[in-house]
Design a protein around this motif. Structure first.
Motif, PDB file in Angstrom:
ATOM      1  N   VAL A 221      -6.890  -2.747  -2.087  1.00  0.00           N
ATOM      2  CA  VAL A 221      -7.665  -3.964  -2.339  1.00  0.00           C
ATOM      3  C   VAL A 221      -7.255  -4.641  -3.640  1.00  0.00           C
ATOM      4  O   VAL A 221      -6.989  -5.842  -3.671  1.00  0.00           O
ATOM      5  N   SER A 222      -7.172  -3.865  -4.715  1.00  0.00           N
ATOM      6  CA  SER A 222      -6.901  -4.451  -6.031  1.00  0.00           C
ATOM      7  C   SER A 222      -5.440  -4.860  -6.162  1.00  0.00           C
ATOM      8  O   SER A 222      -4.559  -4.397  -5.428  1.00  0.00           O
ATOM      9  N   ASP A 223      -5.184  -5.740  -7.122  1.00  0.00           N
ATOM     10  CA  ASP A 223      -3.802  -6.149  -7.395  1.00  0.00           C
ATOM     11  C   ASP A 223      -2.957  -4.961  -7.824  1.00  0.00           C
ATOM     12  O   ASP A 223      -1.785  -4.845  -7.438  1.00  0.00           O
ATOM     13  N   ALA A 224      -3.547  -4.057  -8.617  1.00  0.00           N
ATOM     14  CA  ALA A 224      -2.807  -2.880  -9.067  1.00  0.00           C
ATOM     15  C   ALA A 224      -2.414  -2.009  -7.884  1.00  0.00           C
ATOM     16  O   ALA A 224      -1.296  -1.478  -7.823  1.00  0.00           O
ATOM     17  N   SER A 225      -3.325  -1.837  -6.917  1.00  0.00           N
ATOM     18  CA  SER A 225      -3.020  -1.038  -5.732  1.00  0.00           C
ATOM     19  C   SER A 225      -1.889  -1.664  -4.931  1.00  0.00           C
ATOM     20  O   SER A 225      -0.978  -0.965  -4.452  1.00  0.00           O
ATOM     21  N   ARG A 226      -1.926  -2.951  -4.806  1.00  0.00           N
ATOM     22  CA  ARG A 226      -0.877  -3.644  -4.046  1.00  0.00           C
ATOM     23  C   ARG A 226       0.475  -3.525  -4.740  1.00  0.00           C
ATOM     24  O   ARG A 226       1.513  -3.346  -4.086  1.00  0.00           O
ATOM     25  N   ARG A 227       0.461  -3.584  -6.053  1.00  0.00           N
ATOM     26  CA  ARG A 227       1.725  -3.426  -6.792  1.00  0.00           C
ATOM     27  C   ARG A 227       2.268  -2.012  -6.626  1.00  0.00           C
ATOM     28  O   ARG A 227       3.481  -1.818  -6.457  1.00  0.00           O
ATOM     29  N   ARG A 228       1.397  -1.018  -6.702  1.00  0.00           N
ATOM     30  CA  ARG A 228       1.864   0.365  -6.522  1.00  0.00           C
ATOM     31  C   ARG A 228       2.450   0.563  -5.130  1.00  0.00           C
ATOM     32  O   ARG A 228       3.481   1.224  -4.958  1.00  0.00           O
TER      33      ARG A 228
END
Length: 315
Positions: free
Chosen positions: A47-54
């Motif tokens: 959901v989060s931008d950080a999760s998507r980047r990972r």
């Protein structure tokens, strides 16, 4: 191809399709590791931008989809969400018929065994609890760190071989933990690893306040040696003013911490008391020196050192 050259994992037939529900620091790393073993990541949710980047960093070209769609596409699903989120997630997936019979459902929580997966088990899933005893950064270095990493494993007897195989394929070492022992197992890891980070960062801050320009360089060899000694020798590795009974030094420490970093005093006193108890129990702290020391740790005004002399190293 040379006889010594390893085949490219992409040339091997994939054995399982892999999905990740919760693209935190753990899930993408485990999926990437399984990919190296020949499995095929097919879906990830985040959901989060950080999760998507990972997910983009560790699982490039793997589509981001909702959790239910991850389960629809994957034979092996990694549920890598926070502990407190896991029961509700499993219940929700089971109630929406997202779980398929025969699907391997793996969570990575240290706290829980397989009972938390019972709603999915009733829907026909195959439950596994595989907790890597490792700290994660959310970067490719995590995949390398899995080599030799212990995994706390809980699984039904009939899935024991499958659990072992998955851990070994990720480069890890399976360590079997009984269902009822999972909370204690997890508490032990948190005590040793999570609290260590707090202690080390506090120590670095205090060294900077004391004028040390490179506290990390100063602490690195010291902490490395202390950790090695502790793992090899246990309580026999205890050293320092508490283990020696240097009450005056400990009193000076407490006074300086109150002056410069009062937020660290409670932690210092708690760890010093625990250290004193262990040093006494193992004969390292002389009983005749313990009274003054325990007075300091109890906050007594007369906790200054008595007339007893001290011997030992200066560490």
């Amino acid at each position: 191809m040379s006889a010594f050259q390893q085949p490219d994992p992409r040339d091997r037939p994939a054995r399982l399709t892999v999905g990740v529900v919760g693209a935190g620091r753990v899930g993408p790393a485990l999926a990437a590791s399984l990919q190296l073993a020949g499995h095929r990541p097919v879906a990830v949710s985040g959901v989060s931008d950080a999760s998507r980047r990972r997910a983009a960093l560790l699982l490039p070209d793997v589509p981001l989809v909702p959790p239910a769609e991850v389960l629809r596409r994957a034979d092996l699903v990694l549920l890598t969400v926070p502990d407190d989120t896991l029961p509700g997630l499993v219940q929700g997936l089971a109630e929406t018929d997202a779980v398929r019979p025969g699907q391997l459902l793996v969570h990575t929580s240290g706290r829980y065994g397989t009972k938390v997966l019972e709603p999915a088990l009733r829907a026909g899933a195959l439950p596994l609890a595989l907790h890597p005893a490792m700290t994660f950064t959310g970067t490719p270095v995590d995949v390398q760190r899995l080599a030799g990493c212990s995994f706390g494993v809980t699984a039904p007897d009939e899935l024991r071989l499958a659990a072992e195989a998955l851990v070994i394929e990720m480069g890890g070492e399976p360590e079997w933990i009984a269902e009822e022992n999972r909370p204690l197992y997890h508490a032990a890891l948190a005590l040793g690893a999570n609290h260590l980070v707090t202690l080390v960062t506090q120590s670095m801050e205090l060294l900077r306040t004391a004028g040390v320009e490179a506290p990390d360089r100063m602490l690195g060899p010291l902490l490395g040696a202390a950790l090695d000694n502790a793992l090899r020798s246990g309580d026999a590795a205890l050293t320092g003013p508490v283990a020696r009974g240097d009450a005056g030094t400990v009193a000076a420490h407490v006074a300086e911490l109150r002056r410069h970093a009062p937020q660290t005093v409670a932690g210092y006193l708690a760890m010093a008391r625990a250290t004193a108890d262990r040093a006494l129990a193992h004969g390292l702290l002389k009983p005749e020196l313990a009274e003054d020391l325990l007075g300091v740790l109890a906050g007594r005004a007369d906790g200054a050192p008595g007339t007893h002399g001290t011997e030992g190293d200066a560490g």
